[in-house]
Design an enzyme around this catalytic site. Structure first.
Site, PDB file in Angstrom:
ATOM      1  N   GLU A 131       0.650  -1.202  -0.018  1.00 52.91           N
ATOM      2  CA  GLU A 131       0.054   0.134  -0.068  1.00 52.91           C
ATOM      3  C   GLU A 131       1.058   1.155   0.112  1.00 52.91           C
ATOM      4  O   GLU A 131       0.262   2.460  -0.255  1.00 52.91           O
ATOM      5  CB  GLU A 131      -0.964   0.520   1.113  1.00 52.91           C
ATOM      6  CG  GLU A 131      -2.041  -0.829   1.382  1.00 52.91           C
ATOM      7  CD  GLU A 131      -3.140  -0.839  -0.273  1.00 52.91           C
ATOM      8  OE1 GLU A 131      -3.218  -0.345  -0.263  1.00 52.91           O
ATOM      9  OE2 GLU A 131      -3.416  -1.865  -0.399  1.00 52.91           O
ATOM     10  N   HIS A 168       2.304   2.203  -3.196  1.00 53.04           N
ATOM     11  CA  HIS A 168       1.306   2.978  -4.390  1.00 53.04           C
ATOM     12  C   HIS A 168       1.610   4.957  -3.909  1.00 53.04           C
ATOM     13  O   HIS A 168       1.769   5.408  -5.395  1.00 53.04           O
ATOM     14  CB  HIS A 168      -0.834   2.876  -3.909  1.00 53.04           C
ATOM     15  CG  HIS A 168      -0.379   1.446  -4.533  1.00 53.04           C
ATOM     16  ND1 HIS A 168      -0.804   1.225  -5.768  1.00 53.04           N
ATOM     17  CD2 HIS A 168      -1.506   0.857  -4.063  1.00 53.04           C
ATOM     18  CE1 HIS A 168      -1.129  -0.220  -5.768  1.00 53.04           C
ATOM     19  NE2 HIS A 168      -1.471  -0.538  -4.781  1.00 53.04           N
ATOM     20  N   GLU A 224      -0.560  -2.269  -9.593  1.00 59.60           N
ATOM     21  CA  GLU A 224      -0.287  -3.193  -8.615  1.00 59.60           C
ATOM     22  C   GLU A 224       0.908  -3.948  -8.636  1.00 59.60           C
ATOM     23  O   GLU A 224       1.177  -4.769  -7.553  1.00 59.60           O
ATOM     24  CB  GLU A 224      -1.444  -4.146  -8.825  1.00 59.60           C
ATOM     25  CG  GLU A 224      -2.416  -3.664  -8.327  1.00 59.60           C
ATOM     26  CD  GLU A 224      -3.076  -2.914  -6.426  1.00 59.60           C
ATOM     27  OE1 GLU A 224      -2.302  -3.564  -6.407  1.00 59.60           O
ATOM     28  OE2 GLU A 224      -3.564  -1.823  -6.778  1.00 59.60           O
TER      29      GLU A 224
END
Length: 427
Positions: free
Chosen positions: A288, A291, A367
């Site tokens: 996460e 990102h 991703e």
């Protein structure tokens, strides 16, 4: 894709090390039920929308809104008031017609497969609260947007776009602090090894972490998740308790004589979920935070706002076309709200489908990049096992038709992600 669900009844050889036959069968049946539900609910939505258009539902509701606002002392010159009444009635209609589908999804499909943790009373209380909160945001924002369009002159689309930009940034900023807590309980992650490790990892990549929360997601569902939010130097991380092996209520037996929140939730100890160990939670967070570090969040915001500006510009070009309003049953009036609905919902529909596909392709690329970032942090092995656990806990089906996957999956299929992590894991 439905054919894949129906015919793939045995674990493929390449999945033998990842998924046992019992979990594979559970996930297959769950996804098949979800697919059937999606087909019928989607078909109903198309029929309902078509009937509304054919029967003149939109002009009927607009006229009804005018009658209601007129009785309250607001004549035709108060178009914004009539627009707000129209919006309230339209969202109420949508909520009522969507309620049976939501009930079926929650208390039949999710219940059958062990995910639902809500009682009927909690469900309705949640739905009413959600409707009220939505109106408290939607109506004031819409009224200001319509006012800006009315007074903005030839360049109103620029001011309308800037207004929606500010609103979206404000909502993203306040959502987790003021809106989400209305529905779920957020508690700071207790001091301990996990919190210390999260803070250390955040510091190592210069992530400006200020708080870490655990949200009681198990009160509503046993699906798991994690996310971060906030702008500039004020970032927060939110972990669902169902993600954490040590914190999930689903992994705990209720204390003797303790009712807890039995009136609002149901403990399904027979459907315990694994959750993730601390190292695996850190690996998921490494993904996460990847990102953020790689600028994916900012890139998505920029793309979204470029698209928003383009749509408002095209709206400004098309709003003067009387034929558009006539086609939807508005022969004498051209309400701004109706113009927004016609152009954004119907005229832009083909464009939105193409854009959605492009964003799906981009999302899958992001991703893979976030997985690679977690790998560089030395989390490949833990992320590998975490992805398998999360897939099992959420009953994800790891076999997919390539066209269906390409069009619908914003995340790469499990096997592709695991393959990308495998080499580093072995190292």
């Amino acid at each position: 894709q439905r054919r894949v669900y129906r015919t793939t009844t045995h674990v493929p050889q390449e999945l033998g090390q990842i998924m046992d036959s019992e979990t594979f069968e559970k996930s297959r049946l769950y996804q098949l039920d979800k697919s059937t539900f999606s087909f019928w609910s989607g078909l109903y939505s198309e029929v309902e929308g078509t009937m509304i258009l054919l029967c003149g539902g939109i002009p009927f509701l607009w006229n009804l809104s005018g009658q209601i606002s007129g009785r309250a002392g607001f004549g035709p010159e108060y178009e914004i008031v009539q627009s707000l009444v129209f919006l309230l009635l339209a969202t109420l209609f949508s909520a009522v017609t969507g309620l049976p589908w939501s009930l079926y999804n929650t208390f039949v499909i999710e219940e059958k497969h062990g995910f639902n943790q809500q009682t009927l009373g909690f469900f309705f209380k949640d739905a009413i609260k959600k409707f009220i909160v939505t109106q408290c945001i939607l109506l004031p924002v819409t009224s200001l947007l319509l006012y800006i369009i009315k007074i903005g002159g030839d360049y109103f689309f620029i001011y309308a776009w800037l207004f929606t930009l500010v609103v979206s940034l404000v909502l993203v900023t306040i959502y987790a602090d003021y809106i989400a807590p209305l529905f779920d309980k957020f508690i700071p992650l207790p001091e301990g090894e996990l919190k210390q490790q999260i803070e250390t990892m955040a510091k190592s990549i210069d992530f400006p972490l200020t708080k870490v929360y655990v949200v009681e997601g198990s009160k509503r569902s046993s699906h798991s998740n994690a996310y971060f939010y906030g702008f500039f130097k004020n970032k927060r991380i939110v972990l669902f308790d169902t993600l954490l092996e040590d914190y999930s209520a689903l992994n705990k037996e209720p204390a003797e004589g303790e009712d807890g929140e039995n009136e609002e939730t149901k403990s399904k100890t027979k459907n315990k979920k694994q959750g993730c160990k601390n190292e695996e939670v850190l690996a998921v967070l490494g993904h996460e935070l990847g990102h953020w570090k790689l600028g994916h969040t900012i890139k998505n915001i920029i793309i979204s706002q470029m698209n928003s500006f383009l749509c408002f510009f095209l709206f400004a070009v098309l709003i003067g076309q009387k034929e558009l309003f006539s086609a939807f049953g508005f022969y004498d009036t051209q309400p701004t709200l109706i113009g927004l609905m016609i152009i954004f919902q119907f005229i832009f529909s083909p464009y939105n489908e193409v854009l959605s596909f492009c964003l799906t392709v981009l999302s899958r690329r992001f991703e893979f990049q976030a997985d690679a970032f977690a790998k560089e942090l030395g989390k490949a092995k833990d992320l590998y096992s975490a992805l398998i656990k999360l897939n099992k806990d959420n009953l994800g089906f790891p076999v997919s038709d390539w066209i269906f996957s390409m069009w619908h999956y914003s995340h790469p299929p499990l096997l592709e992600r695991l393959q990308a992590l495998k080499d580093a894991k072995q190292e």
